[in-house]
Scaffold this active site. Sequence first.
Site, PDB file in Angstrom:
ATOM      1  CD  GLU A 256       8.297  -1.459  -1.948  1.00 19.36           C
ATOM      2  OE1 GLU A 256       8.053  -0.620  -2.197  1.00 19.36           O
ATOM      3  OE2 GLU A 256       6.882  -3.132  -1.985  1.00 19.36           O
ATOM      4  CB  CYS A 295       5.146   0.892  -4.680  1.00 16.05           C
ATOM      5  SG  CYS A 295       5.312  -1.443  -4.607  1.00 16.05           S
TER       6      CYS A 295
END
Length: 674
Positions: A256, A295
Amino acid sequence: MLEVESFAAGQWIAPGAGARDIASAITGEVIARAGNEALDVQAMLGYARDVGGPALRKMTFHDRARMLKAVAMHLMTHKQTLYDLSYDTGATLSDHKIDVDGGIGTMMVFASKGRREMPDGHVYLDGVPEQLGRDGQFLGRHICTPLQGVAVHINAFNFPVWGMLEKLAPTLLAGVPAIVKPATATCYVTEKCVRLMLDSGQLPAGAVQLVSGGLGDMLDHLDLQDAIAFTGSAHTANQLRSNPHLLQRSVRFASEQDSLNASVLGPDATPDTPEFDLFVKEVQREMTAKAGQKCTAIRRIMVPEPVLEPVIEAITARLAKTTIGDPRLEQTRMGALVSASQKRDVLEKAALIGAEAERVFGDPEDFNVDGADAQKGAFVPPMLFHCTAPDLAERVHDTEAFGPVSTIMAYRDLPHAVSLLNKGKGSLVASVITNDGEVAREITMGSAAFHGRLYFNNRASMKEATGHGSPLPHMVHGGPGRAGGGEELGGIRGVMHYMQRTAVQGSPDILSAISQQWVPGADEITDRAHPFTRTFTDLDLGETFYSLRREITLDDIETFAHFTGDTFYAHMDDEAARANPFFPGRVAHGYLLLSFAAGLFVQPDPGPVLANTGLDNLRFMTPVAAGDSIRVRLTVKHKTPRNDEYGEVRWHVTLTNQNDETAAEYELLTMNAL
């Protein structure tokens, strides 16, 4: 000075050779040290595989779900300790709640889903049996069992608690031990969380270990039963992913990564609409929460050309009200970046973006900081850039300043907006603020393949919506391309990353034995008392009751039709029914058959059956006409404990006619006393 320890092979180990200093994000002063190059990584792997793995696999999914809930409840009672430590990461109290409360909540969701959606057993069934032979005596089914290795979790600095728990919950629920490696800059918060989890007494030995500092050569000792889950930069992910040892042994690698997430204001959202105000609030919040160190933060802002200036004015007005300062102060709305090095990186990336876009808000050389020294701490202001030529820009679409930095740009029409969205080449999330369903559909069809999550919000959902930047444990978190190509969370989907899907083939008896779920065609137990007279504990899979037969009369059909009001022509008009390709003439109602079926198999006296809670997978196969007769076969298919008083029994029910043709089939659910 905090001595941040590692927990390896059942022992806490203090920092040693190669330890690094960790500075406060607020003051720049050294507050901790972490790292030990002498960690025995092979001993850690062996401890996880030989001690933690067997202990977890011995537990059922429900056992592990209960374990997760108990750990989460223990953390909940000690979350203030984690809040207090987290201030030195530069985070505010509201940031702590995203991290700490969000992580604990994620564990609770997986605990709940484990109890509700997984069996109280050791094998997870993926799909229904497939008949591979003509007579139903050779079947196939997909099952999932835990990997017999260890999961290595490499986490980012921005969420020292949530980042760990969102990986740990599905891993432990799967039955796989984990070695957690947090980013060194904030590992002191993670270390405290691990101590609290171990103190709960709920985790078996070897289930969780912690590396505070570097992993050494641990990755070189992984094999096909192990897995890596990484969160961080694309550069680091590519370095790890290309490790020849990992490639040679096909070690699972989920990533990720950073991404250029975007938010689009729909063309219908003019300044006089609720959507316009909602959009501005979402952008400001996503730029400043965790000082933009998320993120999922909004990095690119796309708005229709006619409202570009009003949007810039509205966003800058809200950013101007954002108080920057010591996160311990009540009035502070945005704290510091995590470290001085992170501050340098953000400013360097902002300069690259500034070569293609004009900064319209936020001067890193001139801004106010309450209660702290802006030069000593890792403080930066929120910075908004405006790109006038987004089609020609490159850095705007490929450079992520991992801080409170975002770039606004105008689009001409929806195809242009879709094109700009996709120039990010893969993101974790894109949001669209619109009240127009056709706008939502066009953007979805044009860009869904480029994003792990599409978040739509408008006046109808705004009171309940959780926000552009909030990954939820129920939904997949990850994204294609630049975002890493991985998928975390997503409910039970996240658990599957730590299990092996295997196709098993064999007779119904063999598949029933493996799955602990009775499969049609397997042996039946027919020599016992009526199953409704037997407790949950006493019932065995395959116990079967065959009812007497009942003839269906024309009077039954007409009485049911008039009593219920269901006078559909197939039940009342013989000529019309015969003209229908599905019916030979007037036929019985499907629900009449179900009602008669219940009368044929129900044992009416008080007993262990407490309630009928529903039925699944109902199918009507062969029409039943007046003069036909039906018979019921009732078989114990599966059992799931629910609490200390009762459990759920899933019964396989088949209705056959006088020719032994299947008229209907379904699964009945009852709650039975233990």
